[in-house]
Design a protein around this motif. Structure first.
Motif, PDB file in Angstrom:
ATOM      1  N   PRO A  68      56.503   5.421 -99.014  1.00  0.00           N
ATOM      2  CA  PRO A  68      55.386   6.134 -99.112  1.00  0.00           C
ATOM      3  C   PRO A  68      54.402   5.226 -99.758  1.00  0.00           C
ATOM      4  O   PRO A  68      54.424   4.302-100.664  1.00  0.00           O
ATOM      5  CB  PRO A  68      55.829   7.244 -99.974  1.00  0.00           C
ATOM      6  N   PHE A  69      53.079   5.510 -99.339  1.00  0.00           N
ATOM      7  CA  PHE A  69      51.838   5.100 -99.689  1.00  0.00           C
ATOM      8  C   PHE A  69      51.376   5.561-101.096  1.00  0.00           C
ATOM      9  O   PHE A  69      50.280   5.937-101.182  1.00  0.00           O
ATOM     10  CB  PHE A  69      50.648   5.106 -98.762  1.00  0.00           C
ATOM     11  N   TRP A  70      52.407   5.491-102.275  1.00  0.00           N
ATOM     12  CA  TRP A  70      51.972   5.937-103.542  1.00  0.00           C
ATOM     13  C   TRP A  70      51.452   4.871-104.235  1.00  0.00           C
ATOM     14  O   TRP A  70      50.911   5.087-105.281  1.00  0.00           O
ATOM     15  CB  TRP A  70      53.188   6.465-104.265  1.00  0.00           C
ATOM     16  N   TRP A  71      51.473   3.786-103.995  1.00  0.00           N
ATOM     17  CA  TRP A  71      51.202   2.399-104.878  1.00  0.00           C
ATOM     18  C   TRP A  71      49.980   1.886-104.459  1.00  0.00           C
ATOM     19  O   TRP A  71      49.450   1.782-103.345  1.00  0.00           O
ATOM     20  CB  TRP A  71      52.335   1.607-104.689  1.00  0.00           C
ATOM     21  N   HIS A  72      49.433   1.378-105.522  1.00  0.00           N
ATOM     22  CA  HIS A  72      48.143   0.291-105.317  1.00  0.00           C
ATOM     23  C   HIS A  72      48.227  -0.752-106.208  1.00  0.00           C
ATOM     24  O   HIS A  72      48.955  -0.558-107.398  1.00  0.00           O
ATOM     25  CB  HIS A  72      47.106   1.044-105.424  1.00  0.00           C
ATOM     26  N   GLY A  73      47.443  -1.803-106.266  1.00  0.00           N
ATOM     27  CA  GLY A  73      47.456  -2.795-107.029  1.00  0.00           C
ATOM     28  C   GLY A  73      48.651  -3.619-107.366  1.00  0.00           C
ATOM     29  O   GLY A  73      49.365  -3.690-106.430  1.00  0.00           O
ATOM     30  N   ASP A  74      48.904  -3.873-108.596  1.00  0.00           N
ATOM     31  CA  ASP A  74      49.939  -4.649-108.954  1.00  0.00           C
ATOM     32  C   ASP A  74      51.327  -3.871-108.448  1.00  0.00           C
ATOM     33  O   ASP A  74      52.455  -4.719-108.318  1.00  0.00           O
ATOM     34  CB  ASP A  74      50.138  -5.068-110.394  1.00  0.00           C
ATOM     35  N   ALA A  75      51.396  -2.542-108.760  1.00  0.00           N
ATOM     36  CA  ALA A  75      52.529  -1.834-108.618  1.00  0.00           C
ATOM     37  C   ALA A  75      52.901  -1.716-107.171  1.00  0.00           C
ATOM     38  O   ALA A  75      53.799  -2.218-106.589  1.00  0.00           O
ATOM     39  CB  ALA A  75      52.478  -0.455-108.855  1.00  0.00           C
ATOM     40  N   ALA A  76      51.621  -1.823-106.104  1.00  0.00           N
ATOM     41  CA  ALA A  76      51.959  -2.142-104.779  1.00  0.00           C
ATOM     42  C   ALA A  76      52.510  -3.541-104.535  1.00  0.00           C
ATOM     43  O   ALA A  76      53.565  -3.695-103.589  1.00  0.00           O
ATOM     44  CB  ALA A  76      51.024  -1.913-103.986  1.00  0.00           C
ATOM     45  N   GLY A  77      52.135  -4.540-105.170  1.00  0.00           N
ATOM     46  CA  GLY A  77      52.750  -5.897-104.999  1.00  0.00           C
ATOM     47  C   GLY A  77      54.275  -5.759-105.165  1.00  0.00           C
ATOM     48  O   GLY A  77      54.926  -6.502-104.437  1.00  0.00           O
ATOM     49  N   ARG A  78      54.736  -5.355-106.216  1.00  0.00           N
ATOM     50  CA  ARG A  78      56.203  -5.282-106.630  1.00  0.00           C
ATOM     51  C   ARG A  78      56.828  -4.514-105.648  1.00  0.00           C
ATOM     52  O   ARG A  78      57.969  -4.945-105.098  1.00  0.00           O
ATOM     53  CB  ARG A  78      56.185  -4.586-107.967  1.00  0.00           C
ATOM     54  N   VAL A  79      56.312  -3.291-105.120  1.00  0.00           N
ATOM     55  CA  VAL A  79      56.966  -2.504-104.142  1.00  0.00           C
ATOM     56  C   VAL A  79      57.304  -3.348-102.952  1.00  0.00           C
ATOM     57  O   VAL A  79      58.526  -3.349-102.209  1.00  0.00           O
ATOM     58  CB  VAL A  79      56.283  -1.145-104.088  1.00  0.00           C
ATOM     59  N   VAL A  80      56.058  -3.947-102.495  1.00  0.00           N
ATOM     60  CA  VAL A  80      56.148  -4.752-101.260  1.00  0.00           C
ATOM     61  C   VAL A  80      57.070  -5.797-101.324  1.00  0.00           C
ATOM     62  O   VAL A  80      57.770  -5.869-100.435  1.00  0.00           O
ATOM     63  CB  VAL A  80      54.677  -5.086-100.769  1.00  0.00           C
ATOM     64  N   GLU A  81      57.393  -6.386-102.254  1.00  0.00           N
ATOM     65  CA  GLU A  81      58.073  -7.406-102.429  1.00  0.00           C
ATOM     66  C   GLU A  81      59.531  -7.032-102.295  1.00  0.00           C
ATOM     67  O   GLU A  81      60.332  -7.284-101.668  1.00  0.00           O
ATOM     68  CB  GLU A  81      57.914  -8.303-103.959  1.00  0.00           C
ATOM     69  N   LEU A  82      59.836  -5.970-102.959  1.00  0.00           N
ATOM     70  CA  LEU A  82      61.065  -5.232-102.754  1.00  0.00           C
ATOM     71  C   LEU A  82      61.258  -4.919-101.454  1.00  0.00           C
ATOM     72  O   LEU A  82      62.736  -4.849-101.111  1.00  0.00           O
ATOM     73  CB  LEU A  82      61.271  -4.129-103.930  1.00  0.00           C
ATOM     74  N   MET A  83      60.375  -4.098-100.779  1.00  0.00           N
ATOM     75  CA  MET A  83      60.521  -3.629 -99.584  1.00  0.00           C
ATOM     76  C   MET A  83      60.886  -4.839 -98.441  1.00  0.00           C
ATOM     77  O   MET A  83      62.129  -4.585 -97.987  1.00  0.00           O
ATOM     78  CB  MET A  83      59.336  -2.955 -99.135  1.00  0.00           C
ATOM     79  N   SER A 121      44.145   0.186 -99.462  1.00  0.00           N
ATOM     80  CA  SER A 121      43.044   0.839 -98.498  1.00  0.00           C
ATOM     81  C   SER A 121      43.539   2.284 -98.478  1.00  0.00           C
ATOM     82  O   SER A 121      42.492   3.336 -98.541  1.00  0.00           O
ATOM     83  CB  SER A 121      42.830   0.336 -97.375  1.00  0.00           C
ATOM     84  N   VAL A 122      44.852   2.568 -98.275  1.00  0.00           N
ATOM     85  CA  VAL A 122      45.242   3.879 -98.051  1.00  0.00           C
ATOM     86  C   VAL A 122      44.876   4.709 -99.364  1.00  0.00           C
ATOM     87  O   VAL A 122      44.621   5.827 -99.545  1.00  0.00           O
ATOM     88  CB  VAL A 122      46.827   3.882 -97.630  1.00  0.00           C
ATOM     89  N   ALA A 123      45.056   3.997-100.625  1.00  0.00           N
ATOM     90  CA  ALA A 123      44.978   4.662-101.959  1.00  0.00           C
ATOM     91  C   ALA A 123      43.630   4.942-101.912  1.00  0.00           C
ATOM     92  O   ALA A 123      43.347   5.987-102.740  1.00  0.00           O
ATOM     93  CB  ALA A 123      45.572   3.756-103.077  1.00  0.00           C
ATOM     94  N   VAL A 124      42.741   4.239-101.775  1.00  0.00           N
ATOM     95  CA  VAL A 124      41.287   4.539-101.909  1.00  0.00           C
ATOM     96  C   VAL A 124      40.832   5.498-100.837  1.00  0.00           C
ATOM     97  O   VAL A 124      40.235   6.592-101.424  1.00  0.00           O
ATOM     98  CB  VAL A 124      40.328   3.175-101.458  1.00  0.00           C
ATOM     99  N   ARG A 125      41.285   5.448 -99.683  1.00  0.00           N
ATOM    100  CA  ARG A 125      40.938   6.664 -98.896  1.00  0.00           C
ATOM    101  C   ARG A 125      41.497   7.955 -99.135  1.00  0.00           C
ATOM    102  O   ARG A 125      40.811   8.942 -99.064  1.00  0.00           O
ATOM    103  CB  ARG A 125      41.680   5.984 -97.207  1.00  0.00           C
ATOM    104  N   TYR A 126      42.447   8.078 -99.676  1.00  0.00           N
ATOM    105  CA  TYR A 126      43.087   9.308-100.331  1.00  0.00           C
ATOM    106  C   TYR A 126      42.760   9.701-101.903  1.00  0.00           C
ATOM    107  O   TYR A 126      43.498  10.478-102.464  1.00  0.00           O
ATOM    108  CB  TYR A 126      44.480   9.558 -99.733  1.00  0.00           C
ATOM    109  N   GLY A 127      41.958   8.847-102.467  1.00  0.00           N
ATOM    110  CA  GLY A 127      41.801   9.098-103.577  1.00  0.00           C
ATOM    111  C   GLY A 127      42.749   8.999-104.757  1.00  0.00           C
ATOM    112  O   GLY A 127      42.606   9.689-105.981  1.00  0.00           O
ATOM    113  N   LYS A 128      43.428   7.964-104.585  1.00  0.00           N
ATOM    114  CA  LYS A 128      44.644   7.626-105.561  1.00  0.00           C
ATOM    115  C   LYS A 128      44.126   6.915-106.475  1.00  0.00           C
ATOM    116  O   LYS A 128      44.812   6.231-107.539  1.00  0.00           O
ATOM    117  CB  LYS A 128      46.061   7.412-104.775  1.00  0.00           C
ATOM    118  N   VAL A 129      42.999   6.014-106.515  1.00  0.00           N
ATOM    119  CA  VAL A 129      42.382   5.102-107.088  1.00  0.00           C
ATOM    120  C   VAL A 129      41.073   5.577-107.913  1.00  0.00           C
ATOM    121  O   VAL A 129      40.369   6.206-107.168  1.00  0.00           O
ATOM    122  CB  VAL A 129      42.205   3.636-106.437  1.00  0.00           C
TER     123      VAL A 129
END
Length: 129
Positions: A68-83, A121-129
């Motif tokens: 899910p697009f829950w993540w942004h920034g450094d957290a997104a980086g960690r999740v993408v690496e794991l994915m 970009s998804v986080a920004v679009r949906y106001g998560k940042v």
């Protein structure tokens, strides 16, 4: 809404479920991610990691990963690496090549930094940042 990875062969012929590959993916994903939940409803199998939202699906012989697009920034980086690490496990065990349709390229050519930009970009679009 999720970031998805798909797996297929050059001939795109349907394959039967591969429980040996599934069990190997589960074992290696657990070693990488820690505790995971397994849902079995043959011919469909799912693995879910609560901490990251990474989900691996083996359905009727096909394979996919979603996050899910829950993540942004450094957290997104960690999740993408794991994915991507889980995706390489699926490729190795299933014998299928992965693709990243969000980036429009094979997994072997996917760039984690570009994937993180999509999460951001998804986080920004949906106001998560």
């Amino acid at each position: 809404m999720s970031y998805d990875l798909y797996f297929g062969s050059e001939d795109d012929e349907p394959r039967p479920p591969d429980l040996v590959a599934w069990n190997n993916v589960v074992t290696q994903a657990r070693a990488l991610l820690g505790e995971v939940k397994i849902f079995e409803d043959p011919p469909n199998w799912d693995l879910e990691h609560e901490g990251t939202g990474i989900s691996v699906n083996h359905w009727e012989g096909g394979w996919g990963i979603s996050v899910p697009f829950w993540w942004h920034g450094d957290a997104a980086g960690r999740v993408v690496e794991l994915m991507y690490q889980v995706a390489r496990i699926v490729e190795r065990e299933s014998g299928l090549a992965g693709s990243d349709p969000q980036l429009g390229r094979p997994l072997a050519e996917a760039d984690a930094a570009e994937a993180v930009l999509m999460f951001d970009s998804v986080a920004v679009r949906y106001g998560k940042v």
